[in-house]
Design a protein around this motif. Structure first.
Motif, PDB file in Angstrom:
ATOM      1  N   LEU A 126       0.830  -1.211   0.000  1.00  0.00           N
ATOM      2  CA  LEU A 126       0.000   0.000   0.000  1.00  0.00           C
ATOM      3  C   LEU A 126       0.864   1.261   0.000  1.00  0.00           C
ATOM      4  CD1 LEU A 126      -2.790  -1.082   2.521  1.00  0.00           C
ATOM      5  CD2 LEU A 126      -2.933  -0.968   0.028  1.00  0.00           C
ATOM      6  N   THR A 127       2.012   1.193   0.677  1.00  0.00           N
ATOM      7  CA  THR A 127       2.892   2.366   0.717  1.00  0.00           C
ATOM      8  C   THR A 127       3.484   2.667  -0.652  1.00  0.00           C
ATOM      9  OG1 THR A 127       3.451   1.805   2.996  1.00  0.00           O
ATOM     10  CG2 THR A 127       4.870   3.388   1.891  1.00  0.00           C
ATOM     11  N   THR A 128       3.822   1.626  -1.417  1.00  0.00           N
ATOM     12  CA  THR A 128       4.424   1.834  -2.736  1.00  0.00           C
ATOM     13  C   THR A 128       3.393   2.145  -3.814  1.00  0.00           C
ATOM     14  OG1 THR A 128       4.284  -0.536  -3.246  1.00  0.00           O
ATOM     15  CG2 THR A 128       6.312   0.257  -2.197  1.00  0.00           C
ATOM     16  N   LEU A 170      14.301   8.755 -16.233  1.00  0.00           N
ATOM     17  CA  LEU A 170      13.814   9.974 -15.594  1.00  0.00           C
ATOM     18  C   LEU A 170      12.737   9.652 -14.564  1.00  0.00           C
ATOM     19  CD1 LEU A 170      13.605  13.088 -15.445  1.00  0.00           C
ATOM     20  CD2 LEU A 170      11.923  12.969 -17.294  1.00  0.00           C
ATOM     21  N   ALA A 171      11.772   8.814 -14.950  1.00  0.00           N
ATOM     22  CA  ALA A 171      10.680   8.469 -14.041  1.00  0.00           C
ATOM     23  C   ALA A 171      11.204   7.702 -12.828  1.00  0.00           C
ATOM     24  CB  ALA A 171       9.625   7.652 -14.779  1.00  0.00           C
ATOM     25  N   PHE A 172      12.081   6.721 -13.061  1.00  0.00           N
ATOM     26  CA  PHE A 172      12.605   5.928 -11.955  1.00  0.00           C
ATOM     27  C   PHE A 172      13.486   6.776 -11.039  1.00  0.00           C
ATOM     28  CE2 PHE A 172      15.756   2.908 -10.158  1.00  0.00           C
ATOM     29  CZ  PHE A 172      14.872   2.112  -9.441  1.00  0.00           C
ATOM     30  N   GLY A 173      14.321   7.630 -11.639  1.00  0.00           N
ATOM     31  CA  GLY A 173      15.164   8.507 -10.830  1.00  0.00           C
ATOM     32  C   GLY A 173      14.354   9.469  -9.991  1.00  0.00           C
ATOM     33  N   PHE A 174      13.276   9.988 -10.566  1.00  0.00           N
ATOM     34  CA  PHE A 174      12.419  10.903  -9.801  1.00  0.00           C
ATOM     35  C   PHE A 174      11.741  10.162  -8.654  1.00  0.00           C
ATOM     36  CE2 PHE A 174       8.468  13.513  -9.315  1.00  0.00           C
ATOM     37  CZ  PHE A 174       9.095  14.669  -8.899  1.00  0.00           C
ATOM     38  N   ALA A 175      11.352   8.900  -8.882  1.00  0.00           N
ATOM     39  CA  ALA A 175      10.734   8.104  -7.822  1.00  0.00           C
ATOM     40  C   ALA A 175      11.711   7.904  -6.663  1.00  0.00           C
ATOM     41  CB  ALA A 175      10.283   6.758  -8.379  1.00  0.00           C
ATOM     42  N   LEU A 176      12.983   7.600  -6.967  1.00  0.00           N
ATOM     43  CA  LEU A 176      13.989   7.447  -5.920  1.00  0.00           C
ATOM     44  C   LEU A 176      14.209   8.756  -5.168  1.00  0.00           C
ATOM     45  CD1 LEU A 176      16.712   5.215  -7.636  1.00  0.00           C
ATOM     46  CD2 LEU A 176      14.986   4.531  -5.954  1.00  0.00           C
ATOM     47  N   MET A 177      14.242   9.871  -5.893  1.00  0.00           N
ATOM     48  CA  MET A 177      14.418  11.174  -5.243  1.00  0.00           C
ATOM     49  C   MET A 177      13.259  11.471  -4.304  1.00  0.00           C
ATOM     50  SD  MET A 177      15.898  13.522  -8.364  1.00  0.00           S
ATOM     51  CE  MET A 177      15.698  14.997  -7.367  1.00  0.00           C
ATOM     52  N   VAL A 178      12.048  11.134  -4.746  1.00  0.00           N
ATOM     53  CA  VAL A 178      10.874  11.346  -3.886  1.00  0.00           C
ATOM     54  C   VAL A 178      10.994  10.518  -2.617  1.00  0.00           C
ATOM     55  CG1 VAL A 178       8.394  10.868  -3.709  1.00  0.00           C
ATOM     56  CG2 VAL A 178       9.292  12.043  -5.709  1.00  0.00           C
ATOM     57  N   GLY A 179      11.383   9.230  -2.774  1.00  0.00           N
ATOM     58  CA  GLY A 179      11.541   8.375  -1.603  1.00  0.00           C
ATOM     59  C   GLY A 179      12.609   8.886  -0.660  1.00  0.00           C
ATOM     60  N   GLU A 201      15.035   1.872   3.854  1.00  0.00           N
ATOM     61  CA  GLU A 201      13.646   1.413   3.776  1.00  0.00           C
ATOM     62  C   GLU A 201      12.827   2.307   2.849  1.00  0.00           C
ATOM     63  OE1 GLU A 201      11.796   0.853   7.561  1.00  0.00           O
ATOM     64  OE2 GLU A 201      13.476  -0.288   8.387  1.00  0.00           O
ATOM     65  N   ALA A 202      13.009   3.629   2.984  1.00  0.00           N
ATOM     66  CA  ALA A 202      12.272   4.561   2.125  1.00  0.00           C
ATOM     67  C   ALA A 202      12.678   4.388   0.661  1.00  0.00           C
ATOM     68  CB  ALA A 202      12.525   6.000   2.588  1.00  0.00           C
ATOM     69  N   LEU A 203      13.993   4.226   0.402  1.00  0.00           N
ATOM     70  CA  LEU A 203      14.461   4.033  -0.976  1.00  0.00           C
ATOM     71  C   LEU A 203      13.976   2.706  -1.543  1.00  0.00           C
ATOM     72  CD1 LEU A 203      18.127   5.377  -0.765  1.00  0.00           C
ATOM     73  CD2 LEU A 203      16.241   6.359  -2.074  1.00  0.00           C
ATOM     74  N   ALA A 204      13.934   1.679  -0.688  1.00  0.00           N
ATOM     75  CA  ALA A 204      13.435   0.386  -1.159  1.00  0.00           C
ATOM     76  C   ALA A 204      11.966   0.478  -1.543  1.00  0.00           C
ATOM     77  CB  ALA A 204      13.641  -0.675  -0.080  1.00  0.00           C
ATOM     78  N   LEU A 205      11.185   1.178  -0.724  1.00  0.00           N
ATOM     79  CA  LEU A 205       9.764   1.348  -1.035  1.00  0.00           C
ATOM     80  C   LEU A 205       9.574   2.073  -2.365  1.00  0.00           C
ATOM     81  CD1 LEU A 205       8.408   2.331   2.490  1.00  0.00           C
ATOM     82  CD2 LEU A 205       7.825   0.266   1.220  1.00  0.00           C
ATOM     83  N   SER A 206      10.277   3.208  -2.536  1.00  0.00           N
ATOM     84  CA  SER A 206      10.125   3.977  -3.775  1.00  0.00           C
ATOM     85  C   SER A 206      10.740   3.247  -4.959  1.00  0.00           C
ATOM     86  CB  SER A 206      10.758   5.359  -3.618  1.00  0.00           C
ATOM     87  OG  SER A 206      12.138   5.250  -3.303  1.00  0.00           O
ATOM     88  N   GLY A 207      11.850   2.520  -4.728  1.00  0.00           N
ATOM     89  CA  GLY A 207      12.484   1.793  -5.822  1.00  0.00           C
ATOM     90  C   GLY A 207      11.628   0.661  -6.345  1.00  0.00           C
ATOM     91  N   VAL A 208      11.055  -0.121  -5.431  1.00  0.00           N
ATOM     92  CA  VAL A 208      10.173  -1.207  -5.856  1.00  0.00           C
ATOM     93  C   VAL A 208       8.952  -0.647  -6.575  1.00  0.00           C
ATOM     94  CG1 VAL A 208       8.651  -3.044  -5.042  1.00  0.00           C
ATOM     95  CG2 VAL A 208      10.945  -2.807  -4.084  1.00  0.00           C
ATOM     96  N   GLY A 209       8.364   0.406  -6.005  1.00  0.00           N
ATOM     97  CA  GLY A 209       7.218   1.034  -6.666  1.00  0.00           C
ATOM     98  C   GLY A 209       7.579   1.575  -8.036  1.00  0.00           C
ATOM     99  N   VAL A 264       2.349  12.563  -4.012  1.00  0.00           N
ATOM    100  CA  VAL A 264       1.394  11.982  -3.064  1.00  0.00           C
ATOM    101  C   VAL A 264       1.939  10.663  -2.522  1.00  0.00           C
ATOM    102  CG1 VAL A 264      -0.922  11.026  -2.815  1.00  0.00           C
ATOM    103  CG2 VAL A 264      -0.588  13.107  -4.146  1.00  0.00           C
ATOM    104  N   GLY A 265       2.537   9.857  -3.422  1.00  0.00           N
ATOM    105  CA  GLY A 265       3.147   8.613  -2.973  1.00  0.00           C
ATOM    106  C   GLY A 265       4.276   8.865  -1.990  1.00  0.00           C
ATOM    107  N   GLY A 266       5.072   9.926  -2.207  1.00  0.00           N
ATOM    108  CA  GLY A 266       6.153  10.271  -1.290  1.00  0.00           C
ATOM    109  C   GLY A 266       5.624  10.665   0.073  1.00  0.00           C
ATOM    110  N   ILE A 267       4.534  11.414   0.086  1.00  0.00           N
ATOM    111  CA  ILE A 267       3.919  11.786   1.370  1.00  0.00           C
ATOM    112  C   ILE A 267       3.424  10.534   2.097  1.00  0.00           C
ATOM    113  CG2 ILE A 267       1.990  13.037   2.420  1.00  0.00           C
ATOM    114  CD1 ILE A 267       2.252  15.073   0.127  1.00  0.00           C
TER     115      ILE A 267
END
Length: 439
Positions: A49-51, A407-416, A367-375, A327-330
């Motif tokens: 749910l978090t990802t 770009l999309a994956f890198g932005f997801a990691l930055m958000v996490g 943990e935060a990077l793993a969540l955003s990376g998997v997502g 929103v996912g980062g929040i």
């Protein structure tokens, strides 16, 4: 007799050295990452749910950018498929009392204008000139009839507009000279009028006059931007004199448009300047362009405008999709803060056993990077699948590219990383004594 075992206890100095080394070394990054992944595995539903927010955001960004890029390439191909480096001259109203009329209301373009533009000495940047006369007409073949765009053309038309034949032959200079009743059909027109094939040599009535089919064009893949799939071609002289009754101006037959091909993409601007100068001289107009009775449409300008517009729309769509990433980062930050509260005693115990603040900080950041990376990875797969599905429908084209994916994956990691900093710092700064007493 058993041999005596002599145990030599380390000195206080040696013990102190070992403890200092343990405390200074802390926990390795691999161990910290292992702790982080193990924690995520213990709560799979929460992890999923978090990802979810990051997953949806990345999928939307990848799919929308792929569709936007595909649409841009399709539009570009549609514009350039009709010929490269083209400029189209249309009749335009002269200014009257400071007010310019609409295109098509001014004095007609004529064959004399086309001949003047074809003079290489006056217009060295121009390679080819194609005078044309167009109008709509009713086509009838047997019991089938349809309305289509009829274009009167010369032999040079095919070269200017990059037109190829599926079968038969194209209009020749002899056909134009003889005002021949011959016709070349667009792909869709040929399929409509002669569904079973064999169009070559057949008769087609155009506004009541019989025309013999001499050729069928290859499909250009669409109907927009001047595609001839739904149109037909006849000799220019036949269109002017037999079909549409073009009027003669100063002893020269009028034309609807004059299409000019520049010698190269770099000479398009020079060709436009030469066209304007020549047309003003032919029509006895002011050289400053204040009373021009014609207009010049630059294909490259249209292409640049369309490209910039589609890029802007794609950017806004991607930005809107990117909001879901935020929103996912929040969501990640909120769950991590809850996790810090739930694991307060664990954090206190680890710090009491020698874990440093930076070890706790790194664990929660991992943990935060793993969540955003998997997502992000799952989102890439879903977004790519959506783009491929859209392309398979044939309604739109989507173009996937590595730069968009990265770009999309890198932005997801930055958000996490960004939204994981606050929970990680909160956990790292816990007092171990207070944490151990927490219930």
């Amino acid at each position: 007799m058993q041999p005596a075992v002599i145990e030599i206890a380390p000195s206080d100095a040696e013990l102190e050295t070992e403890i200092d080394a343990l405390l200074s070394g802390g926990i390795s990054w691999s161990e910290t990452l292992g702790f982080a992944l193990a924690t995520l595995r213990t709560n799979p539903m929460r992890t999923l749910l978090t990802t979810l927010g990051v997953l949806i955001g990345v999928a939307a960004v990848v799919a929308l950018l792929a569709i936007g890029r595909g649409s841009q390439e399709s539009i570009t191909a549609s514009i350039t498929a009709n010929g490269a480096n083209l400029l189209t001259i249309r009749a335009g109203a002269a200014s009257s009392a400071g007010i310019r009329g609409a295109i098509g209301e001014g004095a007609s373009l004529t064959m004399a204008d086309a001949d003047a533009l074809a003079e290489t000495s006056r217009n060295p940047a121009i390679a080819l000139v194609s005078p044309e006369y167009s109008g709509n007409a009713q086509l009838v073949a047997g019991s089938t009839n349809m309305n289509a765009r009829v274009t009167g053309a010369t032999a040079i038309y095919a070269q200017v507009h990059n037109t190829t034949l599926a079968e038969g032959e194209f209009i020749s200079a002899a056909d134009v000279s003889a005002t021949a009743k011959v016709i070349v059909l667009g792909a869709n027109v040929a399929e409509t009028l002669f569904a079973e094939g064999g169009a070559i040599g057949q008769q087609v009535r155009v506004n009541g006059s019989q025309y013999r089919v001499i050729g069928v064009l290859e499909s250009s893949g669409g109907t927009g931007f001047g595609s001839l799939d739904d149109g037909v071609l006849v000799p220019l002289s036949s269109a002017q004199r037999s079909l549409f009754g073009a009027r003669a101006v100063g002893g020269s037959w009028s034309v609807s448009t004059i299409v000019v091909q520049a010698r190269s993409a770099e000479e398009v601007d020079a060709a436009q300047s030469q066209i304007e100068t020549t047309m003003r001289e032919e029509h006895d107009l002011a050289l400053d362009g204040s009373d021009d009775d014609f207009s010049v449409i630059n294909q490259q300008e249209i292409l640049e405008t369309v490209t910039s517009t589609t890029q802007m729309l794609t950017f806004f769509l991607a930005a809107i999709a990117g909001i879901s990433l935020l929103v996912g980062g929040i969501g990640i930050m909120n769950i991590m803060l809850v996790s810090v509260r739930e694991r307060t005693r664990e954090i206190g115990l680890r710090k009491a056993l020698g874990a440093r603040e930076q070890d706790i900080l790194l664990q929660f950041l991992f943990e935060a990077l793993a969540l955003s990376g998997v997502g992000g990875l799952v989102g890439l797969l879903i977004g790519s699948a959506i783009a491929l599905a859209v392309s398979m429908t044939g309604l739109m084209t989507a173009v996937l590219s590595w730069d968009v994916a990265l770009l999309a994956f890198g932005f997801a990691l930055m958000v996490g990383l960004f939204f994981g900093i606050a929970p990680a710092r909160s956990a790292a700064r816990l007092d171990p004594i207070v944490a151990l007493r927490y219930e």
